[in-house]
Motif scaffolding. Structure first.
Motif, PDB file in Angstrom:
ATOM      1  N   THR A   1     -11.108 -11.662  20.997  1.00 17.59           N
ATOM      2  CA  THR A   1      -9.649 -11.788  21.092  1.00 17.59           C
ATOM      3  C   THR A   1      -8.980 -10.428  21.274  1.00 17.59           C
ATOM      4  OG1 THR A   1      -9.470 -11.715  18.675  1.00 17.59           O
ATOM      5  CG2 THR A   1      -9.589 -13.891  19.704  1.00 17.59           C
ATOM      6  N   LEU A   2      -9.784  -9.393  21.404  1.00 18.25           N
ATOM      7  CA  LEU A   2      -9.236  -8.047  21.542  1.00 18.25           C
ATOM      8  C   LEU A   2      -8.737  -7.840  22.974  1.00 18.25           C
ATOM      9  CD1 LEU A   2      -9.035  -5.490  19.729  1.00 18.25           C
ATOM     10  CD2 LEU A   2     -11.158  -4.705  20.790  1.00 18.25           C
ATOM     11  N   PRO A   3      -7.521  -7.339  23.146  1.00 17.55           N
ATOM     12  CA  PRO A   3      -7.052  -7.041  24.505  1.00 17.55           C
ATOM     13  C   PRO A   3      -8.012  -6.087  25.213  1.00 17.55           C
ATOM     14  CG  PRO A   3      -5.239  -6.905  22.945  1.00 17.55           C
ATOM     15  CD  PRO A   3      -6.496  -7.068  22.140  1.00 17.55           C
ATOM     16  N   ARG A   4      -8.151  -6.261  26.510  1.00 15.27           N
ATOM     17  CA  ARG A   4      -9.104  -5.448  27.274  1.00 15.27           C
ATOM     18  C   ARG A   4      -8.871  -3.954  27.077  1.00 15.27           C
ATOM     19  NH1 ARG A   4     -13.979  -6.288  30.038  1.00 15.27           N
ATOM     20  NH2 ARG A   4     -14.160  -4.847  31.787  1.00 15.27           N
ATOM     21  N   ARG A   5      -7.613  -3.555  27.071  1.00 16.06           N
ATOM     22  CA  ARG A   5      -7.305  -2.129  26.910  1.00 16.06           C
ATOM     23  C   ARG A   5      -7.821  -1.609  25.577  1.00 16.06           C
ATOM     24  NH1 ARG A   5      -1.264   0.640  26.577  1.00 16.06           N
ATOM     25  NH2 ARG A   5      -2.005   2.820  26.512  1.00 16.06           N
ATOM     26  N   GLU A   6      -7.678  -2.407  24.508  1.00 21.16           N
ATOM     27  CA  GLU A   6      -8.158  -2.000  23.186  1.00 21.16           C
ATOM     28  C   GLU A   6      -9.682  -1.923  23.154  1.00 21.16           C
ATOM     29  OE1 GLU A   6      -6.578  -1.211  20.390  1.00 21.16           O
ATOM     30  OE2 GLU A   6      -4.506  -1.875  20.645  1.00 21.16           O
ATOM     31  N   LEU A   7     -10.349  -2.860  23.819  1.00 20.70           N
ATOM     32  CA  LEU A   7     -11.805  -2.842  23.867  1.00 20.70           C
ATOM     33  C   LEU A   7     -12.299  -1.567  24.554  1.00 20.70           C
ATOM     34  CD1 LEU A   7     -14.473  -4.440  23.358  1.00 20.70           C
ATOM     35  CD2 LEU A   7     -14.233  -5.312  25.690  1.00 20.70           C
ATOM     36  N   LEU A   8     -11.683  -1.223  25.675  1.00 23.44           N
ATOM     37  CA  LEU A   8     -12.086  -0.022  26.396  1.00 23.44           C
ATOM     38  C   LEU A   8     -11.800   1.227  25.577  1.00 23.44           C
ATOM     39  CD1 LEU A   8     -10.883  -0.893  30.030  1.00 23.44           C
ATOM     40  CD2 LEU A   8     -13.119  -1.276  28.978  1.00 23.44           C
ATOM     41  N   ALA A   9     -10.684   1.239  24.859  1.00 20.27           N
ATOM     42  CA  ALA A   9     -10.356   2.398  24.025  1.00 20.27           C
ATOM     43  C   ALA A   9     -11.426   2.597  22.952  1.00 20.27           C
ATOM     44  CB  ALA A   9      -8.981   2.220  23.383  1.00 20.27           C
ATOM     45  N   GLY A  10     -11.910   1.511  22.379  1.00 20.24           N
ATOM     46  CA  GLY A  10     -12.978   1.620  21.391  1.00 20.24           C
ATOM     47  C   GLY A  10     -14.275   2.115  21.993  1.00 20.24           C
ATOM     48  N   LEU A  11     -14.498   1.780  23.246  1.00 20.97           N
ATOM     49  CA  LEU A  11     -15.716   2.213  23.922  1.00 20.97           C
ATOM     50  C   LEU A  11     -15.794   3.737  24.015  1.00 20.97           C
ATOM     51  CD1 LEU A  11     -18.289   1.301  25.331  1.00 20.97           C
ATOM     52  CD2 LEU A  11     -16.964   1.020  27.442  1.00 20.97           C
TER      53      LEU A  11
ATOM     54  N   ARG B   1     -16.280   4.666  34.691  1.00 20.66           N
ATOM     55  CA  ARG B   1     -16.814   3.302  34.798  1.00 20.66           C
ATOM     56  C   ARG B   1     -16.310   2.410  33.673  1.00 20.66           C
ATOM     57  NH1 ARG B   1     -22.883   3.024  34.416  1.00 20.66           N
ATOM     58  NH2 ARG B   1     -22.420   0.785  34.475  1.00 20.66           N
ATOM     59  N   ALA B   2     -16.080   3.005  32.523  1.00 26.21           N
ATOM     60  CA  ALA B   2     -15.594   2.251  31.365  1.00 26.21           C
ATOM     61  C   ALA B   2     -14.104   1.936  31.464  1.00 26.21           C
ATOM     62  CB  ALA B   2     -15.870   3.035  30.086  1.00 26.21           C
ATOM     63  N   GLY B   3     -13.466   2.361  32.547  1.00 27.80           N
ATOM     64  CA  GLY B   3     -12.049   2.053  32.729  1.00 27.80           C
ATOM     65  C   GLY B   3     -11.127   2.904  31.894  1.00 27.80           C
ATOM     66  N   LEU B   4     -11.602   4.078  31.499  1.00 27.19           N
ATOM     67  CA  LEU B   4     -10.816   4.968  30.651  1.00 27.19           C
ATOM     68  C   LEU B   4     -10.212   6.098  31.469  1.00 27.19           C
ATOM     69  CD1 LEU B   4     -13.338   4.987  27.704  1.00 27.19           C
ATOM     70  CD2 LEU B   4     -10.949   4.233  27.539  1.00 27.19           C
TER      71      LEU B   4
END
Length: 365
Positions: free
Chosen positions: A176-186, A303-306
């Motif tokens: 349920t995590l927004p995509r932007r938040e998931l990428l930030a954690g990456l 590649r991670a969208g960051l």
């Protein structure tokens, strides 16, 4: 379903377990019951997380015999403030919390940091439990006992080291995590590979798509590895007197980026991603790190969208913000630098002119 991986943070009498798995929210109460004497408990969460997971967490805790008081705060860095902290204290003191009571953090890094500081401060210390629901908090901020709030002049300048009784990581919450938040954690996951584990970095290069698709085995194994690295570092250096500072790769630049952009405008992980690329470039300019490794880091971050570039501000504005970093000693900035992927070092011997050149390359006004 259930526990997929587990480990222990070894701190003597203050050691605590980390459990990683699926569906763990439903067993939260039974998992905490053997660890806690007091039945009184507050669950701190946010306006976004509460509708998703508070009911399940509270039902599990209540079924296990805990008397639960929910506290719901606004999302974002604005909740890492004196005002929010006092709101929490008002509820806890009004509910007559005792030293055997427990504060549970259900949410991301902001809630974890705020909850931990509240637990460390109230009555000079009540029990604290982390239930992180974001990738960034699962791999980083929920482990190690750093708690605190922000000050207008800098991030995380007010706080305490205070260890939880347990960390429960339910990887299903990432869905349920927004995509932007998931990428930030990456970004924090990539950080562990850069500073400590070249094999982890190579796995991210290989399995990035599977991780971003939230394939459970890959996610659980990567999170376990990140937590294991942090547990090893924290066990050796709980209060950041030495090698724990390595965990701040990219943070000297990153915190300045957050500060100048205004907290919340750029996510912490996004700022760390930019900061890591800047630190890698700084390391290369100082002839510490091979150019090929810098290229691999840039490629994986992209590649991670960051993001790769910082908001545009004057160089001196960045230098001033970085001078307030908590790693500064005797007025001298300290940087986490790279010898290569999997190997990092701390240095205060960095020419300010070179630092300015890196800032100019990434964030010139």
């Amino acid at each position: 379903m259930g526990v997929l991986n587990s480990l222990q943070v070894d701190l003597g009498a203050r050691s605590y377990p980390i459990e990683i798995g699926q569906g763990l929210l439903d067993g939260l109460g039974d998992g905490l019951k053997p660890l806690l004497k007091g039945r009184q408990m507050a669950v701190l969460t946010t306006e976004t997380v509460a509708p998703l997971y508070l009911e399940r967490a509270q039902a599990s805790l209540t079924a296990a015999g805990f008397d639960v008081t929910p506290i719901i705060l606004p999302d974002g860095e604005t909740s890492k403030s004196w005002q929010a902290l006092n709101q929490v204290f008002d509820v806890l003191i009004g509910a007559r919390f005792e030293r055997s009571s427990t504060v549970v953090a259900l949410g991301g890094g902001v809630i974890g940091d705020l909850s931990g500081f509240a637990a460390a401060s109230l009555l000079r210390g009540v029990n604290f439990v982390q239930v992180p629901t974001t990738l960034l908090s699962q791999v980083d901020s929920s482990v190690g006992g750093k708690t605190g709030i922000n000050h207008p002049l800098g991030k995380n300048l007010i706080g305490a080291f205070y260890q939880p009784k347990k960390v429960t990581i339910d990887i299903d919450t990432l869905r349920t995590l927004p995509r932007r938040e998931l990428l930030a954690g990456l970004a924090e996951v990539i950080k562990y590979g850069i500073i400590w584990d070249a094999e982890l970095f190579a796995r991210l290069e290989r399995d990035l798509d599977a991780f971003l698709a939230l394939e459970p085995t890959v996610v659980a194994e990567v999170i376990h590895r990140c937590c294991a690295i942090k547990a090893e570092v924290v066990s050796a250096d709980e209060r950041e007197a030495g090698q724990r500072a390595l965990l701040n790769l990219g943070h000297t630049f990153g915190h300045a980026i957050e500060n100048l952009a205004g907290y919340g405008e750029i996510l912490h992980g996004e700022a760390v991603a930019i900061g890591m690329v800047m630190a890698a470039d700084l390391s290369h300019w100082l002839k510490l790190c091979p150019g090929n490794d810098v290229a691999r880091i840039r490629e994986l971050v992209e590649r991670a969208g960051l993001p790769l570039h910082a908001p545009k501000h004057a160089v001196e504005a960045y230098m001033d913000a970085m001078s307030r970093d908590k790693k500064v000693e005797a007025g001298v900035m300290r940087f986490v630098l790279m010898r290569g992927i999997g190997s990092a070092m701390i240095s205060s011997d960095v020419d300010a002119a070179v630092t300015r050149q890196v800032i100019e390359a990434y964030a010139v006004a």
